[in-house]
Design a protein around this motif. Structure first.
Motif, PDB file in Angstrom:
ATOM      1  N   MET A 130      -7.298   2.061  10.725  1.00 17.51           N
ATOM      2  CA  MET A 130      -8.052   3.201  10.246  1.00 17.51           C
ATOM      3  C   MET A 130      -9.474   2.738   9.937  1.00 17.51           C
ATOM      4  O   MET A 130      -9.679   1.738   9.267  1.00 17.51           O
ATOM      5  CB  MET A 130      -7.399   3.777   8.986  1.00 17.51           C
ATOM      6  CG  MET A 130      -8.197   4.906   8.358  1.00 17.51           C
ATOM      7  SD  MET A 130      -7.377   5.635   6.926  1.00 17.51           S
ATOM      8  CE  MET A 130      -6.071   6.517   7.755  1.00 17.51           C
ATOM      9  N   MET A 184     -13.007   3.969   8.198  1.00 19.15           N
ATOM     10  CA  MET A 184     -13.526   4.945   7.251  1.00 19.15           C
ATOM     11  C   MET A 184     -15.041   4.823   7.176  1.00 19.15           C
ATOM     12  O   MET A 184     -15.572   3.729   7.032  1.00 19.15           O
ATOM     13  CB  MET A 184     -12.889   4.729   5.879  1.00 19.15           C
ATOM     14  CG  MET A 184     -11.366   4.748   5.929  1.00 19.15           C
ATOM     15  SD  MET A 184     -10.605   4.517   4.329  1.00 19.15           S
ATOM     16  CE  MET A 184     -10.552   6.223   3.779  1.00 19.15           C
ATOM     17  N   PHE A 240     -14.301   4.757  -0.811  1.00 19.98           N
ATOM     18  CA  PHE A 240     -12.882   4.963  -0.531  1.00 19.98           C
ATOM     19  C   PHE A 240     -11.977   4.010  -1.313  1.00 19.98           C
ATOM     20  O   PHE A 240     -10.774   3.995  -1.085  1.00 19.98           O
ATOM     21  CB  PHE A 240     -12.624   4.782   0.963  1.00 19.98           C
ATOM     22  CG  PHE A 240     -13.448   5.697   1.827  1.00 19.98           C
ATOM     23  CD1 PHE A 240     -13.165   7.052   1.890  1.00 19.98           C
ATOM     24  CD2 PHE A 240     -14.497   5.199   2.582  1.00 19.98           C
ATOM     25  CE1 PHE A 240     -13.911   7.896   2.685  1.00 19.98           C
ATOM     26  CE2 PHE A 240     -15.257   6.038   3.389  1.00 19.98           C
ATOM     27  CZ  PHE A 240     -14.961   7.390   3.440  1.00 19.98           C
ATOM     28  N   GLU A 247      -7.462   5.613  13.819  1.00 15.86           N
ATOM     29  CA  GLU A 247      -7.712   6.830  13.071  1.00 15.86           C
ATOM     30  C   GLU A 247      -9.120   6.700  12.509  1.00 15.86           C
ATOM     31  O   GLU A 247      -9.472   5.668  11.952  1.00 15.86           O
ATOM     32  CB  GLU A 247      -6.719   6.995  11.920  1.00 15.86           C
ATOM     33  CG  GLU A 247      -5.308   7.291  12.356  1.00 15.86           C
ATOM     34  CD  GLU A 247      -4.524   6.071  12.797  1.00 15.86           C
ATOM     35  OE1 GLU A 247      -3.453   6.238  13.378  1.00 15.86           O
ATOM     36  OE2 GLU A 247      -4.985   4.942  12.581  1.00 15.86           O
ATOM     37  N   VAL A 303     -11.915   8.280   9.930  1.00 18.18           N
ATOM     38  CA  VAL A 303     -12.109   9.131   8.763  1.00 18.18           C
ATOM     39  C   VAL A 303     -13.583   9.100   8.397  1.00 18.18           C
ATOM     40  O   VAL A 303     -14.175   8.025   8.277  1.00 18.18           O
ATOM     41  CB  VAL A 303     -11.271   8.637   7.562  1.00 18.18           C
ATOM     42  CG1 VAL A 303     -11.516   9.498   6.332  1.00 18.18           C
ATOM     43  CG2 VAL A 303      -9.791   8.585   7.914  1.00 18.18           C
ATOM     44  N   HIS A 360     -16.583  10.942   5.750  1.00 19.75           N
ATOM     45  CA  HIS A 360     -16.926  11.827   4.641  1.00 19.75           C
ATOM     46  C   HIS A 360     -18.413  12.165   4.696  1.00 19.75           C
ATOM     47  O   HIS A 360     -19.244  11.281   4.859  1.00 19.75           O
ATOM     48  CB  HIS A 360     -16.595  11.166   3.300  1.00 19.75           C
ATOM     49  CG  HIS A 360     -17.110  11.947   2.129  1.00 19.75           C
ATOM     50  ND1 HIS A 360     -18.173  11.525   1.388  1.00 19.75           N
ATOM     51  CD2 HIS A 360     -16.713  13.136   1.603  1.00 19.75           C
ATOM     52  CE1 HIS A 360     -18.415  12.406   0.436  1.00 19.75           C
ATOM     53  NE2 HIS A 360     -17.545  13.389   0.549  1.00 19.75           N
ATOM     54  N   GLY A 389     -18.800  11.843   8.131  1.00 17.12           N
ATOM     55  CA  GLY A 389     -18.062  12.805   8.941  1.00 17.12           C
ATOM     56  C   GLY A 389     -18.867  13.242  10.144  1.00 17.12           C
ATOM     57  O   GLY A 389     -18.338  13.392  11.250  1.00 17.12           O
ATOM     58  N   ARG A 443      -6.829   9.779  15.852  1.00 17.73           N
ATOM     59  CA  ARG A 443      -6.913  10.966  15.001  1.00 17.73           C
ATOM     60  C   ARG A 443      -8.284  10.977  14.343  1.00 17.73           C
ATOM     61  O   ARG A 443      -8.829   9.927  14.028  1.00 17.73           O
ATOM     62  CB  ARG A 443      -5.842  10.943  13.902  1.00 17.73           C
ATOM     63  CG  ARG A 443      -4.451  11.147  14.407  1.00 17.73           C
ATOM     64  CD  ARG A 443      -3.445  11.218  13.251  1.00 17.73           C
ATOM     65  NE  ARG A 443      -2.107  11.156  13.773  1.00 17.73           N
ATOM     66  CZ  ARG A 443      -1.419  10.020  13.946  1.00 17.73           C
ATOM     67  NH1 ARG A 443      -1.943   8.868  13.626  1.00 17.73           N
ATOM     68  NH2 ARG A 443      -0.197  10.062  14.437  1.00 17.73           N
ATOM     69  N   VAL A 499     -10.311  12.571  11.054  1.00 17.32           N
ATOM     70  CA  VAL A 499     -10.200  13.254   9.770  1.00 17.32           C
ATOM     71  C   VAL A 499     -11.611  13.411   9.224  1.00 17.32           C
ATOM     72  O   VAL A 499     -12.318  12.420   9.025  1.00 17.32           O
ATOM     73  CB  VAL A 499      -9.338  12.450   8.766  1.00 17.32           C
ATOM     74  CG1 VAL A 499      -9.273  13.160   7.426  1.00 17.32           C
ATOM     75  CG2 VAL A 499      -7.952  12.189   9.335  1.00 17.32           C
ATOM     76  N   LEU A 518     -13.847  14.802   6.134  1.00 21.04           N
ATOM     77  CA  LEU A 518     -13.809  15.193   4.725  1.00 21.04           C
ATOM     78  C   LEU A 518     -15.178  15.750   4.343  1.00 21.04           C
ATOM     79  O   LEU A 518     -16.139  14.999   4.216  1.00 21.04           O
ATOM     80  CB  LEU A 518     -13.473  13.982   3.847  1.00 21.04           C
ATOM     81  CG  LEU A 518     -12.222  13.201   4.235  1.00 21.04           C
ATOM     82  CD1 LEU A 518     -12.149  11.885   3.478  1.00 21.04           C
ATOM     83  CD2 LEU A 518     -10.986  14.045   4.003  1.00 21.04           C
TER      84      LEU A 518
END
Length: 140
Positions: free
Chosen positions: A1, A3, A14, A73, A75, A77, A81, A97, A99, A101
């Motif tokens: 993942m 981020m 995070f 994945e 992620v 923010h 983002g 994936r 994600v 936020l």
């Protein structure tokens, strides 16, 4: 993942999530250039908007290649983002994936582009359909 933090944040944004994620994912929280523990790199104030975005997301792609990560994945923010969305648009084959936020700068044009890529079979998983439906619901 992987981020990506928002504007004014750091990879430590995070931190409270790490203990929950570590049992399930290998987590990489990246600092944007010039923030946290990262250098400013070769960023130039003369970059236009597209060059600036490519500078950030191509750096993530270079990092992914160096670590030989096949898919992950992603992620993001806020501003992270926005960068994550642009990374997924440019390099969809590596994003398992996505994600988002409270993503900054996400608009109907980006969603339409994602929908078209999904319909053309450019994404690996059906999770993109859920993502697109969620984005559309938020925009309408």
């Amino acid at each position: 993942m992987v981020m990506m933090h928002g504007f004014g944040g750091t990879s430590l944004t995070f931190l409270r999530l790490f203990n929950y994620l570590f049992p399930y994912y290998q987590v990489h929280a990246l600092d944007n250039f010039g923030i946290g523990y990262s250098s400013s790199g070769n960023y130039r104030k003369s970059f236009n908007d597209n060059e600036a975005i490519d500078y950030y997301i191509d750096a993530v792609e270079d990092w992914r290649k160096k670590l030989d990560i096949q898919e992950f994945e992603l992620v993001g923010h806020s501003f992270g983002g926005y960068l994550a969305l642009n990374y997924a648009l440019k390099y969809p084959e590596y994003v398992k994936r996505l994600v988002l936020l409270s993503p900054a700068g996400s608009n109907r044009g980006a969603s339409e582009s994602l929908k078209q890529r999904y319909e053309n079979g450019n994404f690996k998983t059906k999770s993109w359909l859920y993502f697109l439906e969620t984005i559309y619901a938020c925009l309408l």
